[in-house]
Design an enzyme around this catalytic site. Structure first.
Site, PDB file in Angstrom:
ATOM      1  N   HIS A  45     -41.615 -24.379 -48.269  1.00 15.16           N
ATOM      2  CA  HIS A  45     -41.960 -23.277 -49.162  1.00 15.16           C
ATOM      3  C   HIS A  45     -43.007 -22.397 -48.946  1.00 15.16           C
ATOM      4  CE1 HIS A  45     -39.723 -27.006 -51.701  1.00 15.16           C
ATOM      5  NE2 HIS A  45     -39.063 -26.296 -51.132  1.00 15.16           N
ATOM      6  N   GLN A  46     -42.793 -21.499 -48.396  1.00 13.89           N
ATOM      7  CA  GLN A  46     -44.319 -20.664 -48.280  1.00 13.89           C
ATOM      8  C   GLN A  46     -44.530 -19.755 -49.494  1.00 13.89           C
ATOM      9  OE1 GLN A  46     -41.285 -19.111 -45.675  1.00 13.89           O
ATOM     10  NE2 GLN A  46     -41.105 -21.272 -45.275  1.00 13.89           N
TER      11      GLN A  46
END
Length: 525
Positions: free
Chosen positions: A462-463
């Site tokens: 989850h950037q």
């Protein structure tokens, strides 16, 4: 496909993942001329079963064609497996995501005020409340109002929750004895037909392939956008953005076609929806005399404050069947250790339904046959249990995305360089998650065989945070509406604008912010 520029566009959207798809659909439905430029291909939905086969069979490669010069990157600090975290193509990361969708809690928007760490968002939960509900309807979220720790809501979920799995029932007694609350998981997948998509058929390969189409992908809203008049152009990676002489507005997105030809797509408004890494990279690639450090980067915040969620987990075996790998997604979780706890970093516990080896994958990779193979499968499968968890990472300016000066992609551009590390604070929160997980497994009577703690942890893919939202132009990249402080017609949507990351899967918040931004963009036209 005709990949020449549109002669007229009100809005140019770069990226066809969930953020770009929702913005494109909303604006096209409002009658605006919308062009969507997507770096990757359009994947035929009719080929999903074949993609599932490629995923299951050893040595068949990635079903979403990630890798090679197009997707090259470099890392420093803790290894970050970027290409495992993303998909370039129409649908973006929702092509391979697991499909869990939770709202951020109220505390996530005010960490600095509540706890003196991180930063506050320029909006609060109430500002997103309406858009969260709209996003749940758009994605088709199945859930139940049984979570005593969830933020307030007025309406039920669009679809009923998936029932607890068999192994959830095994955990329930142990959790009750420990006074730990289990509750359902909101999922963007259909327990019954919804919005033209089929009900879940239990393939169990949700990540990375859902052959039935029950799990939401952004392809749905891309098709709705197309039906409303939007133009979708695939396999055209945007190389840079060009601004006017005064450096106040964007004039064109310069993209390359598969044969290497470059084109300029002009528009009135521009929306970047390329993900937590590529949003920042494209701004940095668009440096000019007026913006020598990259577009929209007068704050020096572009690329900085890169965050992900950390995985904590533990698992082992019971002396009874657990029926793992019958369900490819989570049906129960726990938010009890999230709000106003010590350590401050939020922890979300997940009761996994895919512990231990899959008998299909074990059989396909085995070097035995007949009775010997059957004996091996009976030994390896059937009694595993595991608890996972997402742990919050606070923003740190030294965790960042920059341009690699020494490595180029297939168009000659510097590849993204991800500098990522984990603080002692985060390690402490991971150890706390492990303590809770061990307590549950021990109460269950399981023999603990493995633990993923601070030394073995990795990202949840989850950037977030590389073009953060804020009120102060000297400390942030976009305002509360996701418009850049520096350029009046450039908007950034997606998880890159998150000020903090919490420990909730980010896609529902991405969708809510995108719908909110689409309204602001419509007002600006």
């Amino acid at each position: 496909m005709d990949r020449t520029p549109s002669s007229r566009a009100d809005v140019c959207v770069v990226g066809a993942g969930p953020a770009g798809a929702l913005v494109a659909h909303r604006l096209a439905e409002a009658g605006r001329d919308v062009v969507v430029l997507e770096a990757g291909p359009r994947f035929d939905i009719a080929d999903r079963t074949e993609a599932q086969e490629r995923h299951i069979r050893p040595g068949m490669g990635d079903p979403w064609e990630m890798g090679g010069p197009r997707d090259a990157y470099s890392t420093a600090g803790r290894e970050y497996p970027l290409n495992a975290a993303r998909v370039k193509g129409v649908g973006g990361s929702t092509l391979h995501w697991q499909g869990m969708v939770m709202r951020l809690h109220e505390r996530d928007f005010a960490l600095a005020t509540r706890h003196g760490v991180g930063t506050d968002w320029p909006i609060d939960y109430d500002d997103l409340r309406h858009y969260y509900a709209e996003a749940e309807r758009a994605l088709g979220v199945a859930g139940a109002m049984d979570n005593p720790y969830a933020p307030p809501r007025e309406e039920p979920f669009p679809l009923p929750a998936f029932p607890p799995s068999y192994s959830d029932s095994l955990f329930a007694e142990a959790c009750e004895r420990l006074e730990i609350d289990m509750h359902s998981v909101p999922n963007a997948r259909n327990p019954e037909p919804y919005d033209g998509r089929a009900a879940c058929q239990g393939y169990g390969t949700c990540k990375p392939v859902c052959p039935s189409g029950a799990k939401y992908t952004a392809e749905s809203h891309i098709e709705k956008a197309r039906a409303a008049g939007a133009r979708i152009v695939d396999r055209v990676p945007v190389q840079r953005l060009e601004h006017d002489e005064r450096g106040e507005t964007i004039e064109a997105a310069v993209y390359a076609t598969p044969d290497g030809t470059e084109h300029r797509q002009p528009a009135v408004q521009f929306v970047l929806a390329c993900g937590g890494v590529e949003n920042a990279r494209l701004l940095l690639l668009s440096a000019s005399d007026q913006y020598p450090d990259g577009l929209a980067n007068s704050s020096d915040a572009v690329g900085r404050f890169f965050m992900d969620h950390l995985f904590a987990g533990a698992g082992g075996r019971l002396d009874e069947p657990t029926r793992q790998n019958h369900v490819g997604f989570n049906t129960s979780e726990c938010h009890q250790f999230y709000d106003d706890t010590e350590p401050v970093e939020g922890v979300k516990l997940e009761f996994l339904n895919y512990a231990g080896p899959s008998p299909v994958i074990e059989a396909l990779g085995a070097d035995a046959w007949g009775d010997e193979l059957l004996s091996r499968l009976r030994e390896s499968y059937g009694t595993h249990v595991a608890i996972g968890g997402l742990v919050e990472q606070l923003p740190d300016a030294e965790n960042r995305v920059t341009l690699d000066p020494d490595r180029r992609d297939d168009h000659g551009n510097p590849v993204p360089h991800v500098e990522w590390s984990i603080s002692e604070r985060t390690e402490r929160a991971i150890r706390r998650a492990n303590e809770i997980q061990h307590a549950i497994l021990e109460k269950l009577g399981a023999s603990i065989e493995w633990t993923v703690g601070p030394d073995a942890t990795g990202p949840a893919f989850h950037q977030m945070g590389t073009t953060r939202m804020g009120e102060d132009p000297e400390r942030s990249v976009v305002d509360a509406d996701c418009r850049t402080h520096d350029l009046s017609n450039l908007w950034l949507v997606g998880s890159s604008v998150f000020s903090t990351g919490g420990a909730m899967n980010p896609t529902l918040t991405i969708a809510a912010l995108s719908l909110r931004a689409a309204g602001a963009i419509e007002e600006s036209l």
